[in-house]
Design an enzyme around this catalytic site. Sequence first.
Site, mmCIF file in Angstrom:
data_model
loop_
_atom_site.group_PDB
_atom_site.id
_atom_site.type_symbol
_atom_site.label_atom_id
_atom_site.label_comp_id
_atom_site.label_asym_id
_atom_site.label_seq_id
_atom_site.Cartn_x
_atom_site.Cartn_y
_atom_site.Cartn_z
ATOM 1 N N ASP A 50 -55.892 107.072 98.224
ATOM 2 C CA ASP A 50 -55.369 108.147 99.057
ATOM 3 C C ASP A 50 -54.254 108.860 98.281
ATOM 4 O OD1 ASP A 50 -53.129 106.495 99.263
ATOM 5 O OD2 ASP A 50 -53.559 105.845 101.314
ATOM 6 N N SER A 91 -46.325 99.044 100.598
ATOM 7 C CA SER A 91 -47.713 99.190 101.019
ATOM 8 C C SER A 91 -48.719 98.951 99.902
ATOM 9 C CB SER A 91 -47.934 100.592 101.604
ATOM 10 O OG SER A 91 -47.576 101.596 100.670
ATOM 11 N N HIS A 139 -51.724 105.559 97.260
ATOM 12 C CA HIS A 139 -52.177 104.203 96.962
ATOM 13 C C HIS A 139 -53.354 104.185 95.987
ATOM 14 C CE1 HIS A 139 -50.259 104.030 100.993
ATOM 15 N NE2 HIS A 139 -49.648 103.008 100.422
#
Length: 360
Positions: free
Chosen positions: A324, A32, A327
């Site tokens: 977050d 991600s 990330h």
Amino acid sequence: MAKVWSAIFTLMGLFTLATASTAPAIFIFGDSLVDTGNNNYITTLSKGDIWFNGIDFGNGLPTGRFCNGRTTPDYICQIMGVPSPVPYLDPEANGRNILAGVNFASGGSGILPSTGYKYIGRIPFERQIEYFSNTKADLISVVEQAENASHLISEALFYINIGSYDYISNYFLSQSRVSQLYSVNRYQQLLLVKFAEHLKDLYEMGARKILVSNLVPLGCTPLLISSRNPDNGSCVHYINSIITEFNKGLENMLKNELQMQFSDARFILSDNYAILSQVINDPSAFGFKYANESCCGIGRLRAEFPCTPISSLCFHRADYVFWDAFHTSDALNSILANLQYAGSPEFVRPINLKDLMALS
């Protein structure tokens, strides 16, 4: 120190596209941290196409990036003056659109197929490589000759950022089956053996210019601080020691196994651990105010629940290292890209991306 780093980035002028070495194509593999939308097209709990993601990118709407803005490869592409590669599962990933490269990354994925199982859907590294094999066949049809496709691939940048989820969404999970089967050292060996096999597969399909990012200090992410060290908000050192050992093994594998075996290829390491460590230890030197809490999320350090439309959102997003719970922010990704492209061996070695892409 803050003035020193500011001056360095100003003088480097890394976003002056006229002086950048250009990659004919960029193929991106990973999780991600570099997914730009593949998970939009699969059934998964790991979704980046939800608000507030993308708030500082383009029209401010989510694109599938797990970030407030751009990923590190997005910035690399900007530096090189080429478009960000289209996600493999995007309906537009066909025809001449793939000549600039393709992004195969998938949120929640890892080196091992079992990694990220709690998210249900994800594209493991081995499946991403299978997708690249499909893309290679498509390239042959687009450029009409296998020789031309092989040349494009040999000159392309292969950008790989994977492995974090093998720890945070596999080994470190409570009731983790692999942690019961493997000691830390044996699990590390398993990951590195599989990683080497996958990199050899890419080499066999023509990859010659390969950048591999090591793992960031996961013990310093808001996700693990909030769950393992919530009282004082400091990094979880035993986790970082595990990651440090993995990174040592990774660099040894790239340098003393793959590079020696495949002398016509170049394997370079981006030391993301070193970069993040410097930023976290002295955030103000890099223009940040907050290094151990998320900009978007819920709970302690805004890290107990993912970034969603109901999350608490910081206002000055460029002040945060982390977007977050896991990330990195757009601002931090810009720094990573700058150092990967033209940094010293302290951060990227044995050569940087600028020098790698200048090789013929």
